[in-house]
Design a protein around this motif. Structure first.
Motif, PDB file in Angstrom:
ATOM      1  N   VAL A  70       0.712  -1.465  -0.070  1.00 52.46           N
ATOM      2  CA  VAL A  70      -0.005  -0.049  -0.034  1.00 52.46           C
ATOM      3  C   VAL A  70       1.030   1.342  -0.041  1.00 52.46           C
ATOM      4  O   VAL A  70       1.743   1.490   0.999  1.00 52.46           O
ATOM      5  N   PRO A  71       0.637   2.146  -0.897  1.00 51.48           N
ATOM      6  CA  PRO A  71      -0.171   2.015  -2.226  1.00 51.48           C
ATOM      7  C   PRO A  71       0.306   0.851  -3.259  1.00 51.48           C
ATOM      8  O   PRO A  71       1.548   0.454  -3.374  1.00 51.48           O
ATOM      9  N   ASP A  72      -0.641   0.244  -3.931  1.00 50.79           N
ATOM     10  CA  ASP A  72      -0.140  -0.802  -4.989  1.00 50.79           C
ATOM     11  C   ASP A  72       0.074   0.063  -6.365  1.00 50.79           C
ATOM     12  O   ASP A  72      -0.778   0.927  -6.850  1.00 50.79           O
ATOM     13  N   VAL A  73       1.441  -0.209  -6.766  1.00 47.52           N
ATOM     14  CA  VAL A  73       1.874   0.574  -7.971  1.00 47.52           C
ATOM     15  C   VAL A  73       1.085  -0.163  -9.024  1.00 47.52           C
ATOM     16  O   VAL A  73       1.094   0.749 -10.124  1.00 47.52           O
ATOM     17  N   ILE A  74       0.769  -1.215  -9.223  1.00 45.52           N
ATOM     18  CA  ILE A  74       0.039  -1.710 -10.373  1.00 45.52           C
ATOM     19  C   ILE A  74      -1.397  -1.114 -10.505  1.00 45.52           C
ATOM     20  O   ILE A  74      -1.609  -0.682 -11.375  1.00 45.52           O
ATOM     21  N   GLU A  75      -1.971  -0.829  -9.457  1.00 48.50           N
ATOM     22  CA  GLU A  75      -3.349  -0.250  -9.344  1.00 48.50           C
ATOM     23  C   GLU A  75      -3.223   1.061  -9.713  1.00 48.50           C
ATOM     24  O   GLU A  75      -4.171   1.604 -10.340  1.00 48.50           O
TER      25      GLU A  75
END
Length: 237
Positions: A22-27
């Motif tokens: 978190v945070p998700d770099v993919i998202e």
């Protein structure tokens, strides 16, 4: 219209500071594309202090626009790029102890080396760009390497413009014109922001792409990521 590629290194820095995902770099990359950005940029470093090599591998299948991988062409980096096959690789002469990129290539001194690296990438269908200072000799040297594009290192512009210098983009414009005459595409990046991007875009011709990370992610803390991207896109029209 000049394309906007968003560098997501700072999102990975935030993730790494806490651990976990978190945070998700993919998202984040998916959201950035959905908000209108025309590319995603990453700059993995050997110590993986922000974007990790595995992030790069996981990002490739989900990116729907253009994927730009920046870095110094050490063997591990070259192996990564050739395995992932992004749309573009940007070669940056990073010093090992540099916090961020702080100089362009000496394309005259390193011409033969760059030519060999670029030939390898281009044989795999990967567009190449060389990070250079706004110096006509460096632009001419870049053209001799067989690169497709140059990326103008814009920190000096940002500093001078911030001091009120209305000629801050003059040398950049001259280098862009020369690069265009030599058949090169022109990218730009480093310290471009909502405060200076419109002026730079107006003054510098033939600009194919800007890569913006630190400023954009910082501005998004105040404005929100979607609104920030929309403002950049508006200013780049």
């Amino acid at each position: 219209m000049t394309k906007l590629s968003v560098n997501i290194n700072k999102i990975a820095t935030l993730r790494n500071a806490r651990g976990g995902n978190v945070p998700d770099v993919i998202e984040a990359a998916k959201k950035i594309e959905s908000f209108g950005a025309q590319g995603i940029t990453v700059h993995p470093r050997p110590d993986e202090r922000h974007i990790r090599y595995n992030d790069v591998r996981e990002l490739k299948p989900v990116i729907k626009t253009e994927f730009n991988i920046e870095g110094k062409p050490i063997q591990d980096f070259m192996n990564l790029v050739l395995a992932v096959k992004p749309e573009q690789v940007t070669l940056v002469p990073d010093a090992e102890n540099a916090i961020t990129s702080n100089a362009g290539w000496d394309t005259l001194k390193n011409g033969l080396y760059l030519k060999e690296v670029i030939a390898d990438f281009k044989s795999h269908g990967i567009r190449t760009s060389i990070f250079v200072d706004p110096d006509k000799k460096m632009v001419e040297g870049a053209a001799e390497t067989g690169t497709d594009r140059i990326e103008l290192y814009t920190e000096k512009f940002a500093v001078d413009y911030g001091k009120g210098d209305k000629n801050a983009a003059k040398t950049y414009a001259e280098c862009a014109k020369l690069a265009h005459e030599l058949g090169l595409g022109i990218n730009a990046g480093h310290d471009l922001s909502l405060e200076n991007i419109a002026f730079f875009h107006k003054e510098v011709p033939y600009l194919d792409e800007v890569s913006i990370g630190h400023a954009l992610i910082s501005e998004a803390l105040y404005l929100g990521l979607e609104k920030t991207i929309h403002q950049y896109l508006k200013l780049l029209k």
